[in-house]
Design an enzyme around this catalytic site. Structure first.
Site, PDB file in Angstrom:
ATOM      1  N   HIS A   1       0.850  -1.214   0.000  1.00  0.00           N
ATOM      2  CA  HIS A   1       0.000   0.000   0.000  1.00  0.00           C
ATOM      3  C   HIS A   1       0.875   1.249   0.000  1.00  0.00           C
ATOM      4  O   HIS A   1       1.497   1.594   1.004  1.00  0.00           O
ATOM      5  CB  HIS A   1      -0.926   0.022   1.220  1.00  0.00           C
ATOM      6  CG  HIS A   1      -1.948   1.111   1.135  1.00  0.00           C
ATOM      7  ND1 HIS A   1      -3.295   0.863   0.999  1.00  0.00           N
ATOM      8  CD2 HIS A   1      -1.826   2.468   1.118  1.00  0.00           C
ATOM      9  CE1 HIS A   1      -3.952   2.016   0.930  1.00  0.00           C
ATOM     10  NE2 HIS A   1      -3.076   3.003   0.997  1.00  0.00           N
TER      11      HIS A   1
ATOM     12  N   GLN B   1      -9.877   9.048  -5.191  1.00  0.00           N
ATOM     13  CA  GLN B   1      -9.615   9.692  -3.894  1.00  0.00           C
ATOM     14  C   GLN B   1     -10.800  10.520  -3.386  1.00  0.00           C
ATOM     15  O   GLN B   1     -11.079  10.556  -2.193  1.00  0.00           O
ATOM     16  CB  GLN B   1      -8.374  10.601  -4.029  1.00  0.00           C
ATOM     17  CG  GLN B   1      -8.122  11.547  -2.873  1.00  0.00           C
ATOM     18  CD  GLN B   1      -7.353  10.905  -1.741  1.00  0.00           C
ATOM     19  OE1 GLN B   1      -6.182  10.553  -1.882  1.00  0.00           O
ATOM     20  NE2 GLN B   1      -7.990  10.734  -0.603  1.00  0.00           N
TER      21      GLN B   1
ATOM     22  N   GLU C   1     -11.144   3.873   6.908  1.00  0.00           N
ATOM     23  CA  GLU C   1     -10.001   4.585   7.504  1.00  0.00           C
ATOM     24  C   GLU C   1     -10.577   5.699   8.366  1.00  0.00           C
ATOM     25  O   GLU C   1     -10.623   6.863   7.985  1.00  0.00           O
ATOM     26  CB  GLU C   1      -9.069   5.146   6.427  1.00  0.00           C
ATOM     27  CG  GLU C   1      -7.775   5.720   7.023  1.00  0.00           C
ATOM     28  CD  GLU C   1      -6.842   6.331   5.989  1.00  0.00           C
ATOM     29  OE1 GLU C   1      -7.244   6.445   4.820  1.00  0.00           O
ATOM     30  OE2 GLU C   1      -5.719   6.705   6.365  1.00  0.00           O
TER      31      GLU C   1
ATOM     32  N   HIS D   1      -9.423   1.622   0.047  1.00  0.00           N
ATOM     33  CA  HIS D   1      -9.203   2.337   1.300  1.00  0.00           C
ATOM     34  C   HIS D   1     -10.516   2.132   2.067  1.00  0.00           C
ATOM     35  O   HIS D   1     -11.537   2.719   1.687  1.00  0.00           O
ATOM     36  CB  HIS D   1      -8.957   3.817   1.058  1.00  0.00           C
ATOM     37  CG  HIS D   1      -7.581   4.138   0.568  1.00  0.00           C
ATOM     38  ND1 HIS D   1      -7.120   3.736  -0.651  1.00  0.00           N
ATOM     39  CD2 HIS D   1      -6.557   4.804   1.170  1.00  0.00           C
ATOM     40  CE1 HIS D   1      -5.865   4.154  -0.796  1.00  0.00           C
ATOM     41  NE2 HIS D   1      -5.500   4.806   0.298  1.00  0.00           N
TER      42      HIS D   1
ATOM     43  N   HIS E   1       1.490   5.371  -2.176  1.00  0.00           N
ATOM     44  CA  HIS E   1       0.997   6.406  -3.101  1.00  0.00           C
ATOM     45  C   HIS E   1       2.192   7.035  -3.805  1.00  0.00           C
ATOM     46  O   HIS E   1       2.792   7.982  -3.302  1.00  0.00           O
ATOM     47  CB  HIS E   1       0.186   7.471  -2.351  1.00  0.00           C
ATOM     48  CG  HIS E   1      -1.086   6.944  -1.763  1.00  0.00           C
ATOM     49  ND1 HIS E   1      -2.300   7.040  -2.399  1.00  0.00           N
ATOM     50  CD2 HIS E   1      -1.316   6.247  -0.618  1.00  0.00           C
ATOM     51  CE1 HIS E   1      -3.235   6.450  -1.655  1.00  0.00           C
ATOM     52  NE2 HIS E   1      -2.652   5.963  -0.572  1.00  0.00           N
TER      53      HIS E   1
ATOM     54  N   ASP F   1       2.223   3.240   2.896  1.00  0.00           N
ATOM     55  CA  ASP F   1       1.257   4.285   2.562  1.00  0.00           C
ATOM     56  C   ASP F   1       1.920   5.565   2.050  1.00  0.00           C
ATOM     57  O   ASP F   1       1.677   5.971   0.926  1.00  0.00           O
ATOM     58  CB  ASP F   1       0.345   4.581   3.770  1.00  0.00           C
ATOM     59  CG  ASP F   1      -1.005   5.162   3.362  1.00  0.00           C
ATOM     60  OD1 ASP F   1      -1.229   5.365   2.164  1.00  0.00           O
ATOM     61  OD2 ASP F   1      -1.837   5.410   4.255  1.00  0.00           O
TER      62      ASP F   1
HETATM   63 ZN   LIG Z   1      -3.489   5.059   1.124  1.00  0.00          ZN
END
Ligand SMILES: [Zn+2]
Length: 415
Positions: A57, A152, A213, A210, A59, A309
């Site tokens: 995971h 997102q 969270e 995701h 970005h 992440d």
């Molecule tokens: Zn993430």
């Protein structure tokens, strides 16, 4: 027999001693006392010789952008999302490629040779998608990059998200993402999970959301994800990233939930460094840790992988590309301190995430891809404790990095 590379005298993560012979991009043999002639011999005597690290995971489209266009002053998840929204229109393909490649090179030096990266598709220009598809090709000879089409700003909440996810998949992105807890209502979150699983079944793709969270114990999209996985026949191809709300859920409900996740073969991807910093922000004291229930998920038979992440982006000012930092934090937050649990934390940054990503040629066995790491440590627990130098990193049969151990010379009286 003659081989290209011979790694001599190493200790494998399970404690067995073995030499490893490499021919071309494959492992030819893993056994003690190999005497073959080799083009190159790497002396790994008494050093840990491990499968490479895997980050399930990340970005890559935002990494190394810390401070652009400004710093996240509150350090919260929501300010991070706002800040990323400010940066997005300014991104260029060239700049994203440059930062992502820089990060991949840092990762390779740390023995991190496979990364699943989410890529934000809530930008009609799809700058991140174009950039990371290019990066995936560039790094292919030495790093496996798997991309997730990540809406997102919300599958339903962003008006062009669905269209852009499909565009990204058509361009060659590998996995379908989502963010159900960010939709306007719980019902729309659940509907997004259903739509994503149906699209994955239709296209034969994996899913990585995701998911939950949040510190809200009522954020239960993981339940819908498990049910939809079974309904759409996606068992073994779906992952829930973060799952932090499970930290705050009622124990009675979790006792019902864990077997559902296991039955659906949905994998869990906690991100310890980020979960411990972003969750519990609205608590006074005591403050919740926010990471999901790792030992309980493992005990229920759920596949787990720790992710990193973020490294130096709108959400996190720190990070090194070293998955041993991630294992170290995960071990502490989950209180996995028995010898077996500590070794398990090493697996959560190697074999666990490799299985989640479906890396079938991964492993220290004859016929597998010749990718491995020689660490300046005796075993996985020492590796997590010291996070030592990666003395040699071999990717697909090629030595891609070497590091000499740092040396400290003390000028102190003898004790
Ligand atoms: Zn993430």
């Amino acid at each position: 027999m003659s081989v290209d590379i011979l790694v001599k005298g190493g200790v494998l993560p399970d404690g067995t001693r073995a030499d490893i012979a490499i021919t071309g991009d494959r492992i030819a043999a893993v056994e003690p006392g190999i005497t073959a002639e080799a083009g190159e011999v790497i002396d790994a005597t008494a050093k840990l010789v491990s499968v490479p690290f895997v980050d399930p995971h990340f970005h890559l489209d935002s990494t190394l952008s810390y401070g652009l266009p400004r710093i996240n002053a509150s350090g919260t998840l929501l300010e991070g999302i706002r800040l990323w929204g400010e940066l997005k229109p300014m991104l260029t393909v060239e700049a994203v490629v440059e930062r992502a490649l820089k990060y991949c090179r840092i990762a390779a030096g740390k023995g991190l040779l496979a990364i699943r990266s989410h890529v934000d598709v809530c930008d009609d220009r799809l700058v991140g998608v174009e950039a990371l598809l290019e990066v995936r090709e560039t790094v292919k000879p030495w790093l496996d990059l798997q991309l997730v089409a990540f809406p997102q700003d919300g599958w339903f909440r962003d008006p062009s998200a669905v269209h852009n996810v499909v565009r990204a998949l058509d361009m060659g992105v590998d996995v379908i993402g989502g963010i159900p807890h960010f939709e306007r209502t719980m019902a729309e979150g659940a509907a997004s999970v259903r739509a994503i699983c149906e699209l994955a079944a239709e296209r034969g793709l994996m899913v990585d959301l995701h998911c939950d969270e949040s510190d809200d114990p009522m954020s239960r999209h993981i339940e819908t994800l498990a049910a939809e996985t079974v309904r759409c026949g996606l068992q073994g191809r779906v992952a829930g990233s973060h799952l932090t709300s499970m930290h705050s859920m009622d124990n009675y409900y979790v006792a019902k939930l864990l077997p559902l996740i296991a039955e659906a073969q949905v994998a869990a991807i906690p991100n310890p460094l980020i979960n411990i910093t972003l969750q519990g922000r609205m608590d006074s004291y005591p403050k919740r840790r926010g990471m999901t229930r790792v030992p309980e998920l493992l005990a229920a038979g759920v596949r787990v992988g720790f992710g990193q992440d973020c490294v130096m982006d709108p959400w996190y000012a720190l990070g090194t590309g070293d998955m041993l930092d991630v294992a170290h934090m995960g071990l502490h937050v989950a209180q996995m301190t028995s010898p077996d649990a500590m070794r398990q934390c090493y697996e959560l940054v190697t074999t666990g995430p490799a299985a989640i990503m479906g890396l079938s040629d991964y492993g220290l066995r004859p016929g597998a891809l010749a990718s491995l790491v020689v660490l300046d440590a005796a075993d996985p627990i020492e590796a997590i404790r010291r996070r030592p130098e990666r003395l040699a990193v071999i990717s697909k049969g090629r030595v891609v990095a070497r590091t000499r151990p740092a040396e400290t010379n003390l000028s102190l009286p003898r004790a």
